[in-house]
Design a protein around this motif. Structure first.
Motif, PDB file in Angstrom:
ATOM      1  N   ALA A   1      -1.754   9.596  15.592  1.00 32.10           N
ATOM      2  CA  ALA A   1      -0.636   8.860  16.187  1.00 32.10           C
ATOM      3  C   ALA A   1       0.495   8.666  15.167  1.00 32.10           C
ATOM      4  CB  ALA A   1      -1.123   7.508  16.702  1.00 32.10           C
ATOM      5  N   ASP A   2       0.111   8.438  13.893  1.00 37.15           N
ATOM      6  CA  ASP A   2       1.145   8.323  12.848  1.00 37.15           C
ATOM      7  C   ASP A   2       2.049   9.552  12.870  1.00 37.15           C
ATOM      8  OD1 ASP A   2      -0.078   6.010  11.860  1.00 37.15           O
ATOM      9  OD2 ASP A   2      -1.115   7.037  10.222  1.00 37.15           O
TER      10      ASP A   2
ATOM     11  N   ASN B   1       2.558  11.732  15.341  1.00 34.70           N
ATOM     12  CA  ASN B   1       3.224  12.059  16.610  1.00 34.70           C
ATOM     13  C   ASN B   1       4.727  11.820  16.564  1.00 34.70           C
ATOM     14  OD1 ASN B   1       0.634  11.052  19.016  1.00 34.70           O
ATOM     15  ND2 ASN B   1       0.874  12.893  17.790  1.00 34.70           N
ATOM     16  N   ASP B   2       5.126  10.634  16.082  1.00 36.01           N
ATOM     17  CA  ASP B   2       6.544  10.281  16.125  1.00 36.01           C
ATOM     18  C   ASP B   2       7.396  11.263  15.319  1.00 36.01           C
ATOM     19  OD1 ASP B   2       6.484   8.150  17.821  1.00 36.01           O
ATOM     20  OD2 ASP B   2       6.259   6.655  16.242  1.00 36.01           O
TER      21      ASP B   2
END
Lengths: 191, 443
Positions: B356-357, B359-360
């Motif tokens: 998730a880190d 993804n952005d």
């Protein structure tokens, strides 16, 4: 690795495969409903530390699986069909909470917003006298940054422990997530 | 196309993440001609076992044949083009399309056509209507790859120098397996954004993953928040002929695995290291105990040391489907395999916080070039440029720093070459000029 059907049994969620005798005690149902509502409120508002400390049992078994698509009648192919998206104990959940609250977690700054809508509450006897199985359906929407909207819709199978003060703690959570390919980017949020 | 990649200066055009025309060219020139990962042999051990896989945006059926070989076919009915097989894995001697009931044998041949005599009057050419076969399928250390181009070079040649590094974990370890079915999720980024990150971006680890490092209590945790750089000599970056590249951090093999699992892995590997040194030499034994982050061109990534194996499946220029497996050495005790599996899916799976880190960053780098001005920017991969070299003991072009962008430059050097290559016939396997291109590069 286990097959999804085995995991369902291990988690006690197979109780819902039939029609278990539902609890009709309105006071108890009301308290269970209030408990699940509070959980949703704490998680929606980012109070994850209180959620973990006050609502989650130290022996929590928090499992979310995805199931590889197979033919219903498949008999000759036996490798496990389950993928564990979550298989967390209390320590693993605690690490997730710490990460969410860490000042250098760039994902949650600015804040993400969540709304959980829960429905279809059913309660039956749990695996021991002081336990209850609870089934609910959920729509969780995550809204973040300027344009991102991720939706998660699922059935949740929980087991609650009744505490000596007649409160509750979640001791098992099982979700067979119905989207094989998760459309919502990632699942770093608590379902 | 000409000013897309500037190998001499280590720059790329931001438009490569967004351009729909370029995406179509990539499908033809890259995904139509390069070796693409299909599955691991262990997923289809018996006759009739199959999995469905993706080659670019094409769905393929990968099927174990009666003679033990593996064939792959487009998962497309030759009648009206419907999907033949809707599941991901299983065992079948015949695949029946749910539209009109045409069925195909495990070898792809057209087996039956409902009411063939009555409705077609014997006029259908069965031989011309078998499932469209993928031109080449081959295996490297149990990892199956396919290639649509009958004129493509062999898989072994295509992997080239990177085999030396792959063999550390694919062979010297005693062999590996991918555990279970893959986790699958959608990320809204271009397929190259995560692949380039895994090919050699150690730079982002301390900052992007600051919070994950802080809570995971892993061997990487001291890097959290960029508090500390790896010391000089702590690692290297490697670029190879066909864009495959990797980064090495020496002696930190359980890498991103949480502390408890890392301890168990270290103890397990200690029992094997001596034998590996004896058979494969001290350097490979050291690499076995090191952390390797790498990508195989065009869209496979792996983390040896964080036990992660991924494919980034393109779904248009701005969307990618991620498939994630845990890698484990075959002879790992079952309880440790399970810990490794949980460690991988807790970090780089669908609910993994490292994932998730990332993804952005991947999404914004891929989507912001929709802006007319933003797409004209040049992306910078110049870290360590001018210091790349060759070494006797390690194949490829080497950047001698734990953090550098040598393998980014190598990845895009080949990306540029394959886009411009008319056909594999025009390719000279013995041309070593690619090394000089990277070594001579400078700002």
């Amino acid at each position: 690795m286990e097959n999804a059907n085995q995991i369902v049994k291990t988690m006690g969620a197979d109780v819902w495969d039939g029609d278990p005798e539902l609890i009709a005690d309105h006071d108890l149902l009301h308290r269970v409903q209030a408990f699940t509502n509070r959980e949703a409120r704490l998680l929606d508002t980012g109070r994850v530390r209180e959620w973990l400390d006050e609502m989650i049992h130290p022996d929590i078994c928090y499992v979310i699986i995805s199931r590889q698509l197979r033919y219903i009648e498949e008999r000759r192919y036996s490798p496990p069909d389950s993928v564990f998206i979550y298989d967390d104990d209390h320590g693993a959940l605690n690490a997730r909470v710490e990460q969410q609250l860490h000042p250098q977690n760039w994902r949650v700054n600015p804040h993400e917003a969540y709304v959980r809508i829960g429905t279809n509450l059913e309660v039956t006897k749990g695996s021991a006298k002081d336990r209850l199985f609870v089934r609910t359906n959920w729509h969780l929407r995550r809204m973040r940054r300027q344009y991102e909207i991720d939706d998660f819709i699922y059935s949740r199978h929980d087991e609650l422990v009744i505490t000596p003060d007649q409160g509750f703690k979640f001791v098992k959570r099982f979700i067979a997530f119905p989207e094989r390919c998760v459309q919502g980017r990632n699942m770093t949020l608590f379902l | 196309m000409d000013d897309l990649i500037d190998t001499k200066r280590g720059l790329q055009s931001a438009s490569m993440f967004i351009d729909p025309h370029l995406y179509e060219v990539e499908m033809e020139k890259i995904f139509g001609r390069c070796w693409l990962f299909l599955t691991h042999e262990s997923a289809i051990p018996n006759y009739g076992d199959f999995v469905t896989a993706k080659m670019g945006e094409d769905e393929v059926l990968v099927v174990r044949q009666a003679d033990g070989t593996v064939k792959a076919f487009l998962n497309v009915c030759r009648h009206r083009g419907a999907r033949v097989c809707p599941v991901e894995a299983g065992n079948r001697r015949a695949f029946v399309c749910s539209y009109h009931g045409w069925s195909y044998a495990a070898d792809g041949s057209l087996a039956t056509v409902p009411f063939e005599k009555e409705l077609y009057g014997g006029k259908i050419d069965r031989c011309a209507h078998g499932l469209k076969e993928v031109a080449k399928v081959d295996s490297y250390r149990g990892f199956l790859f396919g290639n649509f181009d009958p004129g493509a070079i062999s898989l072994e040649d295509y992997l080239g120098d990177v085999r030396w590094y792959l063999d550390i974990w694919m062979e010297a370890s005693g062999g590996v397996e991918l555990i279970g079915a893959p986790a699958r999720s959608i990320v809204h980024c271009n397929w190259k954004a995560p692949t380039e990150n895994f090919v050699g971006d150690a730079y982002h680890v301390g900052w992007t993953h600051a919070s994950s490092l802080a809570v995971s209590r892993s061997m990487f945790s001291p890097m959290s928040g960029n508090q500390r750089l790896p010391p000089a000599g702590a690692g290297a970056q490697i670029a190879t002929r066909f864009g495959h590249g990797l980064g090495i951090l020496y002696d930190v093999n359980p890498g991103g695995q949480p502390a408890q699992t890392a301890e168990k892995i270290l103890a397990w590997q200690a029992t094997k290291k001596g034998k590996i040194a004896e058979k494969y030499g001290e350097l490979k034994a050291r690499f076995y105990g090191s952390h390797l982050n790498g990508s195989l061109f065009p869209n496979v990534s792996y983390l040896w040391g964080t036990n992660t194996f991924k494919i980034w499946q393109p779904r248009g220029p701005s969307e990618t489907e991620v498939w994630t497996w845990a890698i484990a050495e075959k002879d790992t005790p079952e309880d440790l395999k399970r810990d490794i599996y949980n460690g991988v899916h807790g970090t780089f799976g669908t609910a993994g916080y490292w994932e998730a880190d990332d993804n952005d960053n991947m999404e914004s780098a891929s989507l912001l070039p929709t802006g007319w001005q933003s797409r004209k920017l040049r992306l910078n991969a110049q870290m360590g440029i001018g210091n790349d070299t060759v070494m006797d003991e390690m194949p490829g072009v080497i950047g001698q720093a734990a953090i550098g962008e040598t393998s980014y430059r190598g990845y895009y050097r080949f990306y540029d070459e394959i886009l411009k290559l008319p056909s594999w016939d025009a390719f000279d396997l013995n041309d070593e000029g690619w090394k000089q291109q990277l070594i001579d590069a400078d700002c």
